[in-house]
Design an enzyme around this catalytic site. Structure first.
Site, PDB file in Angstrom:
ATOM      1  N   GLY A  13       0.773  -1.230   0.000  1.00  0.00           N
ATOM      2  CA  GLY A  13       0.000   0.000   0.000  1.00  0.00           C
ATOM      3  C   GLY A  13       0.804   1.279   0.000  1.00  0.00           C
ATOM      4  CB  SER A  14       4.317   2.207  -0.623  1.00  0.00           C
ATOM      5  OG  SER A  14       4.592   1.813  -1.938  1.00  0.00           O
ATOM      6  CG  ASN A  15       2.390   3.265  -5.668  1.00  0.00           C
ATOM      7  OD1 ASN A  15       2.818   4.285  -6.189  1.00  0.00           O
ATOM      8  ND2 ASN A  15       3.057   2.123  -5.685  1.00  0.00           N
ATOM      9  CB  ILE A  89     -10.312  -5.066 -14.145  1.00  0.00           C
ATOM     10  CG1 ILE A  89      -9.177  -4.502 -13.261  1.00  0.00           C
ATOM     11  CG2 ILE A  89     -11.586  -4.267 -13.951  1.00  0.00           C
ATOM     12  CD1 ILE A  89      -9.407  -4.611 -11.768  1.00  0.00           C
ATOM     13  CG  ASN A 103      -2.315  -1.368 -13.076  1.00  0.00           C
ATOM     14  OD1 ASN A 103      -2.267  -1.343 -11.841  1.00  0.00           O
ATOM     15  ND2 ASN A 103      -1.627  -2.247 -13.790  1.00  0.00           N
ATOM     16  CG  HIS A 105       3.720  -2.806 -14.985  1.00  0.00           C
ATOM     17  ND1 HIS A 105       3.275  -4.002 -14.454  1.00  0.00           N
ATOM     18  CD2 HIS A 105       4.877  -3.089 -15.617  1.00  0.00           C
ATOM     19  CE1 HIS A 105       4.128  -4.962 -14.777  1.00  0.00           C
ATOM     20  NE2 HIS A 105       5.110  -4.438 -15.481  1.00  0.00           N
ATOM     21  CG  ASP A 146       0.703  -5.379 -16.720  1.00  0.00           C
ATOM     22  OD1 ASP A 146       0.082  -4.698 -15.878  1.00  0.00           O
ATOM     23  OD2 ASP A 146       1.449  -6.320 -16.422  1.00  0.00           O
ATOM     24  CD  GLU A 175       5.513   1.952  -8.828  1.00  0.00           C
ATOM     25  OE1 GLU A 175       5.219   1.164  -9.716  1.00  0.00           O
ATOM     26  OE2 GLU A 175       5.474   1.639  -7.614  1.00  0.00           O
TER      27      GLU A 175
HETATM   28  C1  GRF Z   1       3.789  -1.137  -7.467  1.00  0.00           C
HETATM   29  O1  GRF Z   1       5.107  -1.363  -7.820  1.00  0.00           O
HETATM   30  C2  GRF Z   1       2.928  -1.053  -8.665  1.00  0.00           C
HETATM   31  O2  GRF Z   1       3.600  -0.602  -9.796  1.00  0.00           O
HETATM   32  C3  GRF Z   1       2.510  -2.487  -8.877  1.00  0.00           C
HETATM   33  O3  GRF Z   1       2.368  -3.000  -7.592  1.00  0.00           O
HETATM   34  C4  GRF Z   1       3.207  -2.319  -6.691  1.00  0.00           C
HETATM   35  C5  GRF Z   1       2.383  -1.895  -5.516  1.00  0.00           C
HETATM   36  O4  GRF Z   1       3.194  -1.502  -4.456  1.00  0.00           O
HETATM   37  N1  GRF Z   1       1.324  -2.591  -9.685  1.00  0.00           N
HETATM   38  P1  GRF Z   1       2.574  -0.850  -3.175  1.00  0.00           P
HETATM   39  O5  GRF Z   1       1.629  -1.875  -2.549  1.00  0.00           O
HETATM   40  O6  GRF Z   1       1.853   0.384  -3.601  1.00  0.00           O
HETATM   41  O7  GRF Z   1       3.734  -0.561  -2.284  1.00  0.00           O
END
Ligand code: GRF
Length: 195
Positions: A13-15, A89, A103, A105, A146, A175
């Site tokens: 969940g860092s993003n 999805i 999404n 990637h 993707d 990201e």
């Molecule tokens: C990210 O690297 C994203 O590109 C991929 O999954 C990862 C998710 O990382 N689809 P996080 O859970 O947001 O840390």
């Protein structure tokens, strides 16, 4: 009018955290839901710490239009951001959120994408292929892993001797820097072309 974002995340969940931070108190949009395919993932606790509703659906439920669409509607969902979501999805959702679901990637698609290309596998493959650069791709979501049209890519170097973890950190920094801003732009642009 305030737009509402649903994040689909099944991992660390860092993003998701970056998106939650970015849109906290934002005049244009807010996160109204975090959906996960797995219980007990850090992404859920992070969302709750921002006061955002969370829901966990198993694969069977996630495939059901009669469950998911009302859930998204109840959270006024205008836009969906996938951030480490693990499932394909379903068609009903792709259609309903056409042009409103992206999404992220951790590589420069169309290379190093598709089934099995997730997490460290991606960075290992990039290093094995002796690529000189990698990066992140934000793309629209269609029914294939993707493969939706690319919205934006950000590049970083791959240095000789990089470990997958070192490369992963460099890509992750991109990201975190770009994903929330891209989402903001996409939602703002859609204001002329209501979502
Ligand atoms: C990210 O690297 C994203 O590109 C991929 O999954 C990862 C998710 O990382 N689809 P996080 O859970 O947001 O840390």
């Amino acid at each position: 009018m305030m737009k509402h974002i649903a994040i689909f995340a099944s991992g660390t969940g860092s993003n998701a955290r970056r998106i939650l931070e970015y849109f906290e108190g934002h005049p244009l949009a807010r996160v109204s839901l975090l959906l996960s395919g797995r219980p007990e993932v850090p992404a859920l606790a992070i969302a709750r710490s921002f006061g955002v509703d969370t829901v966990v659906l198993d694969k069977g439920r996630f495939s059901r239009e009669d469950i998911v669409l009302p859930l998204l509607k109840a959270h006024s969902t205008d836009f969906i951001a996938l951030a480490g979501f693990m499932w394909k999805i379903p068609a009903y959702l792709v259609q309903k959120y056409q042009g409103r679901m992206v999404n992220i990637h951790p590589a420069l698609l169309p290379k190093f994408g598709g089934k099995g290309m997730y997490g460290m596998h991606v960075h290992e493959a990039v290093i094995t292929a002796k690529e000189k650069e990698s990066g992140m791709t934000v793309h629209w979501v269609n029914e294939y892993y993707d493969e939706g049209a690319i919205v934006l890519q950000a590049h970083c170097p791959v240095f000789p001797g990089d470990s997958p973890l070192e490369l992963a950190k460099r890509v992750q920094a991109l990201e975190h820097r770009f994903y929330p801003v891209i989402i903001e732009h996409l939602i703002a642009n859609a204001l002329n072309n209501p979502i």
